[in-house]
Scaffold this motif. Structure first.
Motif, mmCIF file in Angstrom:
data_model
loop_
_atom_site.group_PDB
_atom_site.id
_atom_site.type_symbol
_atom_site.label_atom_id
_atom_site.label_comp_id
_atom_site.label_asym_id
_atom_site.label_seq_id
_atom_site.Cartn_x
_atom_site.Cartn_y
_atom_site.Cartn_z
ATOM 1 N N LYS A 3 50.505 -13.066 -37.298
ATOM 2 C CA LYS A 3 50.719 -12.032 -38.300
ATOM 3 C C LYS A 3 52.213 -11.978 -38.629
ATOM 4 C CE LYS A 3 46.420 -10.672 -38.399
ATOM 5 N NZ LYS A 3 45.582 -10.886 -39.591
ATOM 6 N N ASP A 31 46.914 -6.527 -51.678
ATOM 7 C CA ASP A 31 46.658 -6.437 -50.244
ATOM 8 C C ASP A 31 47.967 -6.272 -49.467
ATOM 9 O OD1 ASP A 31 45.101 -6.307 -48.001
ATOM 10 O OD2 ASP A 31 44.560 -8.435 -47.951
ATOM 11 N N TRP A 253 43.528 -16.700 -47.166
ATOM 12 C CA TRP A 253 44.531 -16.274 -46.205
ATOM 13 C C TRP A 253 44.255 -14.845 -45.738
ATOM 14 C CZ3 TRP A 253 47.815 -18.443 -43.127
ATOM 15 C CH2 TRP A 253 48.880 -17.718 -42.560
ATOM 16 N N THR A 254 44.341 -14.619 -44.427
ATOM 17 C CA THR A 254 44.151 -13.305 -43.842
ATOM 18 C C THR A 254 45.493 -12.734 -43.453
ATOM 19 O OG1 THR A 254 41.980 -13.966 -42.975
ATOM 20 C CG2 THR A 254 42.995 -11.995 -42.028
#
Length: 255
Positions: A3, A31, A253-254
């Motif tokens: 992250k 987002d 993509w997260t």
């Protein structure tokens, strides 16, 4: 998948292609905003101001604000302020470069008797402008260029980029400039200072291996390559240093 606390995001080929939005881009930015993750749009375009870049993004449906845009002109101006704060600069360029230099208090002169030459793309270039720059560099002026892009993709095809103009001065004088924009690490380091995140916690997102991804690699930053622009998936296996991650488009993509 790690992250990240910050994102540097390329524009052409990542957010849009020419005057067409890449359909996954608006949701990706929404987002980031929703999660409160800071980011900057990072562009080699030295001709546009922050407001002009923002206007284009918003018209294409990508929510943007001027403070979220960081251009090669801004990086050049900030770098000059740190390394040559009192330099009298002869400048070839358009409104984006001139505005960025003025904001940082850089002294701009029209005289070839100067301390530094700064070159950005200038679609009103003349022989006299190049001649003044060459004389100044030969006389010992420091030599800076916003970016090394030799060609610009347009609806008409590939047109001369800033690297092509810069090369005229470099070939004539035998002196190479300090390039600021991608793929150099300078623009990345200047952007990180503005963004306020550390290199280890930030990722650079782009479509062009030779500019975006190489800039991240040279700056020691993780990179995310998307196959929505310049570099095709078929070239991945031939790349000398692979991006940290690669995806077909931003929806994969997260955050």
């Amino acid at each position: 998948m790690k992250k990240y606390n910050g994102y540097l995001i390329d524009l052409d080929g990542t957010m849009y292609r020419g005057n067409e939005v890449i359909k996954e881009a608006p949701a990706f930015i929404k987002d980031l905003k929703a999660r409160g993750i800071p980011y900057l749009f990072l562009t080699n375009n030295s001709s546009k101001t922050q407001d002009q870049v923002t206007d284009k993004l918003n018209k294409l449906g990508v929510e943007a604000h001027p403070e979220e845009v960081f251009t090669s002109s801004m990086a050049t101006a900030k770098y000059l302020k740190q390394t040559s704060p009192n330099a009298r600069c002869y400048v070839i360029g358009e409104v984006g470069l001139m505005e960025a230099l003025h904001r940082e208090g850089i002294h701009i002169t029209d005289q070839e008797d100067c301390d530094a030459v700064v070159v950005g793309i200038d679609r009103n270039i003349t022989y006299e402008k190049l001649a003044k720059a060459c004389i100044a560099v030969r006389n010992g002026a420091a030599f800076f260029s916003t970016n090394s892009d030799n060609a610009l993709p347009t609806e008409r095809g590939l047109l001369p980029g800033n690297g092509a103009f810069t090369s005229v001065i470099a070939v004539s004088t035998g002196k190479q400039p300090t390039y600021i924009g991608k793929p150099e690490a300078i623009i990345v380091k200047e952007a990180l200072t503005v963004l306020g995140t550390e290199v280890d916690d930030t990722i650079l997102v782009g479509d062009n291996y030779n500019t975006d991804i190489r800039a991240g690699i040279q700056a020691g930053m993780d990179t995310l390559m998307v196959f929505t622009g310049v570099t095709p998936l078929e070239q991945l296996e031939t790349l000398p240093i692979k991006p940290t991650y690669y995806i077909n488009n931003l929806s994969e993509w997260t955050l």
